[in-house]
Motif scaffolding. Structure first.
Motif, short mmCIF file in Angstrom:
data_model
loop_
_atom_site.label_atom_id
_atom_site.label_comp_id
_atom_site.label_asym_id
_atom_site.label_seq_id
_atom_site.Cartn_x
_atom_site.Cartn_y
_atom_site.Cartn_z
N CYS A 175 0.83 -1.20 0.00
CA CYS A 175 0.00 0.00 0.00
C CYS A 175 0.86 1.25 0.00
CB CYS A 175 -0.91 0.02 1.23
SG CYS A 175 -2.14 -1.29 1.27
N GLN A 176 0.49 2.20 -0.83
CA GLN A 176 1.11 3.51 -0.86
C GLN A 176 0.01 4.54 -1.09
OE1 GLN A 176 4.54 4.09 -0.47
NE2 GLN A 176 4.05 6.27 -0.35
N ALA A 177 -0.03 5.56 -0.25
CA ALA A 177 -1.09 6.57 -0.36
C ALA A 177 -0.94 7.38 -1.64
CB ALA A 177 -1.06 7.50 0.84
N ASP A 178 -2.05 7.64 -2.32
CA ASP A 178 -2.06 8.49 -3.51
C ASP A 178 -1.99 9.96 -3.08
OD1 ASP A 178 -2.30 6.31 -5.23
OD2 ASP A 178 -4.49 6.35 -5.13
N ALA A 182 9.40 9.04 -1.01
CA ALA A 182 10.71 8.39 -1.20
C ALA A 182 11.83 9.08 -0.42
CB ALA A 182 11.04 8.36 -2.69
N ASN A 183 11.63 10.34 -0.08
CA ASN A 183 12.65 11.07 0.68
C ASN A 183 12.40 11.06 2.18
OD1 ASN A 183 14.01 11.91 -1.71
ND2 ASN A 183 12.41 13.46 -2.03
N GLY A 184 11.37 10.32 2.61
CA GLY A 184 11.08 10.23 4.03
C GLY A 184 10.21 11.34 4.55
N ASN A 185 9.65 12.16 3.67
CA ASN A 185 8.78 13.25 4.10
C ASN A 185 7.36 12.76 4.28
OD1 ASN A 185 10.91 15.21 3.84
ND2 ASN A 185 10.61 15.09 1.61
N ILE A 186 6.72 13.18 5.35
CA ILE A 186 5.35 12.76 5.63
C ILE A 186 4.36 13.62 4.84
CG2 ILE A 186 5.01 14.28 7.63
CD1 ILE A 186 3.53 11.91 8.98
N TYR A 187 3.29 12.97 4.37
CA TYR A 187 2.27 13.71 3.64
C TYR A 187 0.91 13.04 3.88
CZ TYR A 187 2.34 9.93 0.16
OH TYR A 187 2.26 8.71 -0.46
#
Length: 387
Positions: A332-335, A355-360
């Motif tokens: 699972c990966q959030a759109d 991919a850079n570890g940033n939360i969204y």
């Protein structure tokens, strides 16, 4: 000489073009006629027995074609007859044979009469003894994937077989796996048709699931000709660590069925046809002939084989194992929300990392919120907490 070469070129070009118009189909596919398919194994495990009757379909479009309205019975060599009735599941005929009437050394056969009046009967099969399953175990192994730069770790399962002078020499192993898996996110914030919802406490009721699958691979074991009636390290299936199957907890149930020699040969040929590489220029498929034929026309042999088996079972429970990494697994990966929201509802809001570890904040797929949407159930199996 130039004219000859030009003509040869034209001829070869024509042959190449015409050869692409029609692809090769085996005669059996071109002249396809459905055949009766019977899947029937009577065992001594005390459960309801089931005989499944269908018609074959073309290999290009395999579908289950139920055959309803049959009269189905199992008969022993002492004149007893056991009736099987069609269930609500068309083509599935269910019955029960009292354990006292399933006797080692006695012989049994299947009798089927279709709704069209055609009768099929199997040869008599002898009920042979089955020893207890000796040992089920695994080893951590590394295997090459289709990508030469990537390997994967996993568990290779094995079984040890140990019989005695009273045991037979031919067996089939049927494997059933159960595993625990989790959703990536609990139910928390979502936009439904009736508006926006934001729970004070996230809902984890559909977060943990359990899925059970009967493995389709065929495993048959023979000790015929061995100096001792035992077999060490018989290879079963391999489970890689690039899915969630081994991530939390895993169960493997091994059912060990006794077979006659003829039944063993049938299942071994079927295994070779289904699991070994066969092409038109290599080893040709064996003629997998069953033991159920038309009473009025012995050349009309149904697909499938009727067996009567003693059975022993053993389950192994596997908790997380050192050496498994799941480093390529990502279900699972959030759109990312970019522009107008999709029209469908509900929409589930979740947090994730790029991919850079940033939360969204993005949108999660329903199957990543509700674990039952990918085939499992939230009901924990009764044996799950056993060691």
């Amino acid at each position: 000489m130039k004219i000859i070469n030009r003509n040869l070129f034209v001829l070869l070009t024509a042959l190449l073009l015409t050869s692409c118009i029609e692809r090769y189909l085996p005669v059996t596919e071109l002249d396809f006629k459905p055949r009766l398919v019977i899947d029937g194994n009577i065992s001594t495990d005390g459960s309801d027995q089931e005989i499944v009757i269908s018609e074959s379909s073309q290999t290009e479009k395999p579908v289950f074609v139920a055959v309803s309205g049959c009269k189905v019975s199992v008969e022993d060599n002492k004149g007893n007859s056991f009736l099987f009735n069609e269930s609500n599941n068309k083509g599935h005929y269910v019955g029960k044979i009292d354990g006292s009437l399933l006797v080692i050394g006695e012989k049994y056969r299947l009798h089927v009469k279709t709704s069209m009046g055609t009768e099929y009967i199997s040869s008599y099969e002898e009920l042979t003894p089955c020893p207890e399953v000796d040992r089920v175990y695994y080893e951590v192994q590394t295997k090459q994937t289709e990508n030469p730069d990537i390997t994967e770790n996993g568990l290779q399962f094995y079984i040890d077989f140990k019989g005695d002078a009273n045991s037979g020499h031919f067996y089939r192993l049927q494997l059933t796996q159960t595993y625990e898996y989790h959703s990536k996110w609990p139910l928390d914030k979502w936009l439904g048709k009736d508006g926006f919802h934001d729970l004070v406490d996230p809902d984890y009721s559909n977060f943990v699931c359990y899925r059970t699958d009967k493995l389709k691979s065929i495993y048959v074991l023979s000790t015929d000709g061995f100096s001792q009636n035992k077999f060490s390290k018989y290879k079963l299936h391999f489970v890689e660590d690039q899915t969630e199957v081994l991530m939390y907890k895993y169960s493997l149930l091994v059912n060990q069925y006794s077979l006659t020699k003829r039944a063993y040969n049938y299942w071994e040929n079927l295994r070779k046809n289904n699991q070994e590489t066969v092409d038109l220029f290599g080893k040709q498929p064996a003629n997998v002939k069953g033991n159920i034929s038309n009473v009025s026309d012995t050349t009309d042999v149904a697909l499938g084989y009727f067996t009567i088996s003693s059975v022993q079972s053993k389950r192994i429970m596997v908790t997380p194992v050192e050496g498994l990494y799941f480093n390529h697994f990502l279900r699972c990966q959030a759109d990312i929300i970019d522009g107008p929201l999709p029209a469908e509802r509900p929409l589930y809001y979740v947090t994730d990392y790029d991919a850079n570890g940033n939360i969204y904040t993005g949108l999660g797929a329903p199957s990543c919120i509700d674990c039952t949407l990918v085939g499992g159930t939230t009901v924990k199996p009764p044996y799950w907490d056993e060691k």
